[in-house]
Design a protein around this motif. Structure first.
Motif, mmCIF file in Angstrom:
data_model
loop_
_atom_site.group_PDB
_atom_site.id
_atom_site.type_symbol
_atom_site.label_atom_id
_atom_site.label_comp_id
_atom_site.label_asym_id
_atom_site.label_seq_id
_atom_site.Cartn_x
_atom_site.Cartn_y
_atom_site.Cartn_z
ATOM 1 N N GLU A 135 -63.468 6.801 -24.297
ATOM 2 C CA GLU A 135 -62.474 8.223 -23.435
ATOM 3 C C GLU A 135 -62.821 9.843 -23.569
ATOM 4 O O GLU A 135 -63.600 10.260 -24.095
ATOM 5 C CB GLU A 135 -61.143 7.897 -23.718
ATOM 6 N N THR A 136 -61.784 10.279 -22.484
ATOM 7 C CA THR A 136 -61.743 11.528 -22.760
ATOM 8 C C THR A 136 -60.274 12.250 -23.133
ATOM 9 O O THR A 136 -59.475 11.505 -22.918
ATOM 10 C CB THR A 136 -62.493 12.337 -20.294
ATOM 11 N N ASP A 137 -61.080 13.569 -23.956
ATOM 12 C CA ASP A 137 -59.442 13.891 -23.990
ATOM 13 C C ASP A 137 -58.373 14.511 -23.108
ATOM 14 O O ASP A 137 -57.304 13.365 -23.314
ATOM 15 C CB ASP A 137 -59.471 15.900 -24.686
ATOM 16 N N GLU A 138 -59.084 13.963 -21.855
ATOM 17 C CA GLU A 138 -58.017 14.521 -20.550
ATOM 18 C C GLU A 138 -57.271 13.166 -20.886
ATOM 19 O O GLU A 138 -56.326 13.465 -20.386
ATOM 20 C CB GLU A 138 -58.751 14.472 -19.447
ATOM 21 N N TYR A 139 -57.752 11.823 -20.851
ATOM 22 C CA TYR A 139 -57.297 10.383 -20.367
ATOM 23 C C TYR A 139 -56.132 10.181 -21.891
ATOM 24 O O TYR A 139 -55.197 9.791 -21.387
ATOM 25 C CB TYR A 139 -58.326 9.285 -19.478
ATOM 26 N N ILE A 177 -53.123 4.624 -17.210
ATOM 27 C CA ILE A 177 -54.312 5.886 -15.940
ATOM 28 C C ILE A 177 -55.141 5.710 -15.072
ATOM 29 O O ILE A 177 -55.039 6.067 -14.182
ATOM 30 C CB ILE A 177 -54.841 7.406 -16.903
ATOM 31 N N ARG A 178 -55.782 4.645 -16.032
ATOM 32 C CA ARG A 178 -57.384 4.487 -15.000
ATOM 33 C C ARG A 178 -56.807 3.323 -14.215
ATOM 34 O O ARG A 178 -57.183 3.125 -13.127
ATOM 35 C CB ARG A 178 -58.356 3.812 -15.682
ATOM 36 N N VAL A 179 -55.692 2.790 -14.479
ATOM 37 C CA VAL A 179 -55.176 1.791 -12.982
ATOM 38 C C VAL A 179 -53.620 1.862 -12.295
ATOM 39 O O VAL A 179 -54.942 1.492 -10.773
ATOM 40 C CB VAL A 179 -54.534 0.623 -14.394
ATOM 41 N N MET A 180 -53.814 3.152 -12.886
ATOM 42 C CA MET A 180 -53.020 3.264 -11.298
ATOM 43 C C MET A 180 -53.652 4.368 -10.260
ATOM 44 O O MET A 180 -53.619 4.131 -9.262
ATOM 45 C CB MET A 180 -52.132 4.866 -12.078
ATOM 46 N N GLY A 298 -51.284 9.736 -12.414
ATOM 47 C CA GLY A 298 -51.623 7.854 -12.220
ATOM 48 C C GLY A 298 -51.448 7.920 -10.333
ATOM 49 O O GLY A 298 -52.275 7.175 -9.865
ATOM 50 N N GLY A 299 -51.071 9.049 -9.775
ATOM 51 C CA GLY A 299 -50.561 8.940 -8.248
ATOM 52 C C GLY A 299 -50.046 8.299 -7.936
ATOM 53 O O GLY A 299 -49.887 7.698 -6.165
#
Ligand code: FA5
Length: 341
Positions: A135-139, A177-180, A298-299
């Motif tokens: 992953e990234t630090d961001e996620y 976050i990825r799902v959202m 997540g939007g």
């Protein structure tokens, strides 16, 4: 000449007795009875003999040849029989021997538990979402409301890669976050199973690599009651209908309010024992209502949408169910342990 014929026959019979395979017999036959064989030579040489000797020599040669042909056939039969007996003996199957046991492969206990957990949630209408382990630090942190230098980073010591900002995820929550971001503004009901990594001391309770199953529900009017109902339903299917649960206030930066879910100790039934550290309760997961900042990242508009999330460790759940007191058994590849599961 007659002596020579006798000598050839004697030698031929001696060699015939020694030939023990069909190919040796073939060679013998060519040597003595073939077109260029010893007897043909003798018969061809008849013309050089005095006329009166020819019939006797010819007769003796023909008779010897006939005898040798007979001997050849008999020997061939013997050799064939011997070869057959040898083949029968070497290919014989001893039907009284015990069979060779076949090793049966099994699913790893973590995989079995992951599947069991996912199955229970699938029956409640959850879908499975696969998020990346790297992953990234961001996620992994920032979008989950954990900015750089936030003290909560110390809760999960991290394996960083040599790529700046790239790490091995410390939990399955970045998948939220990825799902959202993929489904906003649609309602969401997913579980995210997968591996997690933490740069921490390996002990009887903690591994540096383990699994988690994340759950995420987002929609309109989702409340803490939905979270409770879902988890109670899950725990009773996983551990049995009589289980008691307790939701204890806790802190995770990506939920508000946050809880830890405890189940009454399956070993002592809540009376207090070594496993539950005499509290009567066992912690089984972290959970909470998705933090408005996380919904926004997540939007989803947090004024309109709400959601709940949870994260549990299948190894710890398997340990509780099967009374296993050391998590190190799971990844040390000892088949004596794995084959019992
Ligand atoms: C988290 O990782 C949160 N992301 C969980 C969460 C998700 C909270 C969503 C709120 C909302 P925690 O660090 O407590 O929380 O880990 C969750 C579970 O992972 C633990 O209950 C435990 O079962 C398992 N776990 C954590 N660390 C280890 C470890 N080192 N070895 C084995 N299992 C572990």
């Amino acid at each position: 000449m007659l002596d020579e014929i006798k000598e050839i026959e004697r030698k031929a019979l001696e060699e015939l007795a020694q030939a023990s395979t069909e190919s040796e017999l073939d060679l013998w036959r060519t040597r003595y009875l073939g077109r260029k064989g010893a007897f043909t030579q003798v018969l061809r040489g008849l013309g050089t003999l005095p006329k009166e000797e020819r019939p006797a020599v010819g007769k003796a040669a023909n008779e010897a040849k006939v005898r040798l042909e007979g001997a050849y056939k008999a020997r061939l039969e013997e050799v064939k029989q011997a070869e057959l007996q040898k083949a029968i003996a070497s290919e014989a199957v001893d039907v009284t021997l015990p069979g060779r046991p076949q090793e049966i492969g099994r699913l790893h206990p973590s995989t079995q538990t992951l599947r069991e957990i996912v199955d229970i949630f699938a029956h409640m209408g959850f879908q499975v979402y696969d998020a990346p382990d790297v992953e990234t630090d961001e996620y992994n942190f920032q979008l989950l409301n954990i900015p750089p230098h936030h003290p909560a980073r110390a809760m999960q010591d991290t394996f960083y890669t040599t790529d700046p900002g790239v790490l091995l995820r410390t939990h399955t929550s970045p998948g939220q976050i990825r799902v959202m971001r993929e489904f906003a503004p649609e309602p969401i009901r997913v579980v995210l199973p997968g591996k997690c990594f933490r740069y921490e001391q390996v002990t009887a309770r903690s591994e540096f690599m383990f699994h988690q199953v994340e759950g995420l529900v987002v929609g309109k009017n989702i409340t803490m009651a939905d979270l409770k109902g879902t988890i109670v339903n899950f725990v009773r299917q996983m551990f049995g209908p009589g289980r008691k649960l307790r939701f204890r206030n806790s802190y995770f930066p990506f939920v508000e309010p946050g809880v830890e879910v405890d189940m009454d100790c399956i070993l002592c039934g809540g009376k207090g024992c070594r496993v539950c550290k005499y509290t009567g309760w066992l912690e089984i997961m972290g959970a909470g209502m998705v933090h408005p900042v996380v919904l926004k990242n997540g939007g989803y508009d947090p004024e309109v949408y709400s959601g709940f999330a949870f994260g549990m460790g299948p190894e710890r759940i398997h340990m509780l169910k099967h009374r296993i007191d050391d998590i190190r058994f799971y990844f040390s590849n000892d088949v004596r342990f794995l084959s019992q599961m």
